[in-house]
Design a protein around this motif. Structure first.
Motif, mmCIF file in Angstrom:
data_model
loop_
_atom_site.group_PDB
_atom_site.id
_atom_site.type_symbol
_atom_site.label_atom_id
_atom_site.label_comp_id
_atom_site.label_asym_id
_atom_site.label_seq_id
_atom_site.Cartn_x
_atom_site.Cartn_y
_atom_site.Cartn_z
ATOM 1 N N ASP A 1 0.848 -1.196 0.000
ATOM 2 C CA ASP A 1 0.000 0.000 0.000
ATOM 3 C C ASP A 1 0.887 1.251 0.000
ATOM 4 O OD1 ASP A 1 -1.792 2.055 0.426
ATOM 5 O OD2 ASP A 1 -2.808 1.102 2.114
ATOM 6 N N LEU A 2 1.041 1.857 -1.150
ATOM 7 C CA LEU A 2 1.927 3.016 -1.275
ATOM 8 C C LEU A 2 1.345 4.266 -0.625
ATOM 9 C CD1 LEU A 2 3.109 2.283 -4.903
ATOM 10 C CD2 LEU A 2 4.433 1.989 -2.802
ATOM 11 N N SER A 3 0.041 4.333 -0.462
ATOM 12 C CA SER A 3 -0.546 5.457 0.274
ATOM 13 C C SER A 3 -0.201 5.359 1.752
ATOM 14 C CB SER A 3 -2.065 5.505 0.080
ATOM 15 O OG SER A 3 -2.698 4.361 0.632
ATOM 16 N N ALA A 4 -0.119 4.132 2.285
ATOM 17 C CA ALA A 4 0.311 3.948 3.672
ATOM 18 C C ALA A 4 1.763 4.355 3.836
ATOM 19 C CB ALA A 4 0.115 2.493 4.096
ATOM 20 N N LEU A 5 2.582 4.054 2.843
ATOM 21 C CA LEU A 5 3.993 4.466 2.879
ATOM 22 C C LEU A 5 4.109 5.983 2.978
ATOM 23 C CD1 LEU A 5 6.992 3.407 2.508
ATOM 24 C CD2 LEU A 5 6.679 3.983 0.092
ATOM 25 N N HIS B 1 1.493 4.353 17.199
ATOM 26 C CA HIS B 1 2.260 5.520 16.747
ATOM 27 C C HIS B 1 1.625 6.214 15.544
ATOM 28 C CE1 HIS B 1 5.061 3.507 19.361
ATOM 29 N NE2 HIS B 1 5.150 2.478 18.532
ATOM 30 N N GLY B 2 0.395 5.836 15.216
ATOM 31 C CA GLY B 2 -0.281 6.438 14.076
ATOM 32 C C GLY B 2 0.211 5.953 12.732
ATOM 33 N N LEU B 3 0.934 4.839 12.719
ATOM 34 C CA LEU B 3 1.493 4.299 11.482
ATOM 35 C C LEU B 3 0.534 3.277 10.862
ATOM 36 C CD1 LEU B 3 5.106 3.669 12.829
ATOM 37 C CD2 LEU B 3 4.358 5.604 11.434
ATOM 38 N N ARG B 4 0.655 3.115 9.552
ATOM 39 C CA ARG B 4 -0.196 2.170 8.827
ATOM 40 C C ARG B 4 0.660 1.096 8.158
ATOM 41 N NH1 ARG B 4 -3.282 6.076 4.892
ATOM 42 N NH2 ARG B 4 -3.484 4.078 3.772
ATOM 43 N N GLY C 1 18.553 15.113 16.394
ATOM 44 C CA GLY C 1 19.690 15.726 15.706
ATOM 45 C C GLY C 1 19.325 16.353 14.373
ATOM 46 N N ASP C 2 20.321 16.437 13.478
ATOM 47 C CA ASP C 2 20.114 17.041 12.156
ATOM 48 C C ASP C 2 19.458 16.064 11.190
ATOM 49 O OD1 ASP C 2 21.619 19.627 12.599
ATOM 50 O OD2 ASP C 2 23.211 18.179 13.019
ATOM 51 N N TRP C 3 19.736 14.771 11.393
ATOM 52 C CA TRP C 3 19.225 13.715 10.536
ATOM 53 C C TRP C 3 18.606 12.614 11.381
ATOM 54 C CZ3 TRP C 3 19.465 13.290 5.114
ATOM 55 C CH2 TRP C 3 20.241 14.261 4.450
ATOM 56 N N ILE C 4 17.574 11.977 10.834
ATOM 57 C CA ILE C 4 17.024 10.755 11.427
ATOM 58 C C ILE C 4 17.064 9.652 10.372
ATOM 59 C CG2 ILE C 4 15.588 11.858 13.185
ATOM 60 C CD1 ILE C 4 13.232 11.644 11.208
ATOM 61 N N ARG C 5 17.084 8.378 10.846
ATOM 62 C CA ARG C 5 17.184 7.238 9.935
ATOM 63 C C ARG C 5 16.002 6.287 10.121
ATOM 64 N NH1 ARG C 5 21.982 7.013 12.590
ATOM 65 N NH2 ARG C 5 21.522 4.918 13.374
ATOM 66 N N PRO C 6 14.813 6.631 9.653
ATOM 67 C CA PRO C 6 13.688 5.709 9.810
ATOM 68 C C PRO C 6 13.829 4.505 8.887
ATOM 69 C CG PRO C 6 13.039 7.574 8.458
ATOM 70 C CD PRO C 6 14.428 7.869 8.953
ATOM 71 N N LEU D 1 5.623 8.342 6.162
ATOM 72 C CA LEU D 1 6.663 9.361 6.027
ATOM 73 C C LEU D 1 6.180 10.688 6.609
ATOM 74 C CD1 LEU D 1 9.435 10.236 5.032
ATOM 75 C CD2 LEU D 1 8.421 10.679 2.788
ATOM 76 N N CYS D 2 4.928 11.022 6.370
ATOM 77 C CA CYS D 2 4.369 12.254 6.955
ATOM 78 C C CYS D 2 4.370 12.192 8.475
ATOM 79 C CB CYS D 2 2.951 12.482 6.435
ATOM 80 S SG CYS D 2 2.859 13.020 4.716
ATOM 81 N N CYS D 3 4.021 11.036 9.030
ATOM 82 C CA CYS D 3 4.028 10.873 10.488
ATOM 83 C C CYS D 3 5.424 11.073 11.050
ATOM 84 C CB CYS D 3 3.515 9.478 10.859
ATOM 85 S SG CYS D 3 1.745 9.259 10.729
ATOM 86 N N ILE D 4 6.405 10.510 10.367
ATOM 87 C CA ILE D 4 7.790 10.631 10.815
ATOM 88 C C ILE D 4 8.220 12.091 10.828
ATOM 89 C CG2 ILE D 4 10.173 10.101 10.135
ATOM 90 C CD1 ILE D 4 8.990 7.376 9.092
ATOM 91 N N LYS D 5 7.867 12.825 9.793
ATOM 92 C CA LYS D 5 8.230 14.241 9.725
ATOM 93 C C LYS D 5 7.522 15.050 10.811
ATOM 94 C CE LYS D 5 9.612 14.525 4.880
ATOM 95 N NZ LYS D 5 9.487 15.282 3.630
ATOM 96 N N GLN D 6 6.348 14.625 11.208
ATOM 97 C CA GLN D 6 5.646 15.317 12.297
ATOM 98 C C GLN D 6 6.306 15.039 13.643
ATOM 99 O OE1 GLN D 6 1.584 13.989 11.906
ATOM 100 N NE2 GLN D 6 1.246 15.162 10.025
#
Length: 362
Positions: A9-13, A228-231, A205-210, A17-22
């Motif tokens: 499910d690419l919409s879940a992907l 965590h609000g992830l799909r 930090g400056d970078w994260i590695r999800p 990513l949006c959740c991670i940025k939040q």
């Protein structure tokens, strides 16, 4: 009839990513795509993560596959390079190398290059796997700074060993050690993997590695993605290929490791360890058929699994879809029943399983 398949499910992907940025709004995102994007399909996943600031892989062949697939984003080699002959390939393809030992540093210093390479210097703050020792950091850092083969900005990184457990003080110690080591260096830093992103905000930090969380799976102990609000991105499905009645006290499958204590009905599904399903999944490991949970019984075979559907009040028939894990059945739960971790289940899906990519509706 389509049998074993992984629906991606690419919409879940995109949602993840949006959740991670939040969660870490001030950090750049290095999306981890190693091991075939955790079993989801390397190039296709990368093509749908273009909003990430960079990609990370473990090995050079993965990075080359991304470039061959038309990916132009910065790519970081988390294990660096393994031979001096790899260095010109890094330069030609604009790969960034993680430096974590003396042999790599020396090879880079001695290389004959037409232009410098971007590097990350990894320090071991307690994982004791890859990375220079804390007392070596300054020497490595200055040698990189003084090399014409290295771009002047040298990013600094480390890796957590216990970030999935918020009760373990090891991560706090690693964060403090790293902060002390890099305090006088004006460079960008990267500490947080998926567990660090969720459980340790001070590590962003400056970078994260999800990695795992990109694919909608919780990296934290005893939690699922929904916390965590992830799909979930992958839905592993198959079909019922047989229905049969089983008398009481009859064994099922290789070794007869399970037998019914009463008459029941079994559904045989086309899935097994040949598809990557864990062979050691216990009796009772759930699957979903027609919206209901049922437990597997007997040994997982190469191609088939038997499921106890009781008196079949759910009216299950040959051809019905079976969800082995996915949005209705967390892969974290299946992993727990098999005494393993969700990483292994996702990465072990075999080429026999067909992949279907589900695109967001416009």
């Amino acid at each position: 009839m389509k049998l074993a398949a992984a629906e991606i499910d690419l919409s879940a992907l995109a949602h993840n990513l949006c959740c991670i940025k939040q969660i870490a709004p001030n950090a750049k995102v290095m999306a981890v795509l190693k091991a075939n994007a955790y079993g989801h399909g390397l190039v296709t996943i990368a093509q749908h993560l273009q909003k990430a600031d960079a990609f990370a892989v473990a090995r050079i062949d993965e990075a080359l596959a991304l470039r061959a697939g038309g990916i132009t984003n910065p790519i970081v080699l988390l294990e660096g390079f393994f031979n001096a002959s790899d260095i010109p390939i890094l330069l030609a393809n604009n790969f960034q190398a993680v430096i974590h030992n003396e042999e790599q540093l020396y090879a880079l210093e001695q290389a004959k290059l037409d232009a410098p390479i971007a590097t990350w210097l990894k320090v071991d703050t307690g994982m004791h796997r890859l990375g220079v020792e804390p007392q070596q950091l300054n020497a490595f850092y200055h040698r990189l700074k003084n090399s014409n083969n290295v771009k002047q900005q040298i990013n600094l990184m480390t890796h957590f060993s216990c970030a999935d457990d918020t009760k373990n003080t090891k991560t706090t110690e690693q964060i403090a050690t790293f902060a002390r080591l890099v305090d006088n260096k004006q460079e960008q830093v990267c500490l947080a993997n998926s567990a660090g992103i969720i459980g340790w905000p001070k590590s962003h930090g400056d970078w994260i590695r999800p990695g795992l969380m990109l694919y909608g799976v919780s990296p934290m102990q005893h939690q699922i993605a929904h916390n965590h609000g992830l799909r979930p991105v992958m839905k592993l499905i198959t079909r019922v290929i047989a229905i049969r009645r089983l008398p009481a006290n009859k064994p099922v499958g290789y070794g007869g490791r399970w037998q019914s204590n009463k008459e029941t009905i079994l559904a045989v599904v086309a899935m097994g360890y040949g598809d990557g399903y864990p062979r050691h999944a216990k009796n009772g490991t759930p699957v979903i058929i027609k919206g209901q949970r049922f437990g597997i019984v007997g040994s997982v075979s190469m191609d088939m699994i038997t499921v106890d559907i009781g008196d079949n009040q759910a009216n299950i028939h040959i051809g019905d879809e079976v969800e082995m894990w996915g949005p209705n059945l967390p892969v974290e739960e299946v992993a727990s029943h098999a005494d393993t971790i969700p990483y292994e289940l996702l990465c072990n899906v075999t080429p026999r399983v067909s992949y279907e990519y589900l695109y967001a509706k416009q």
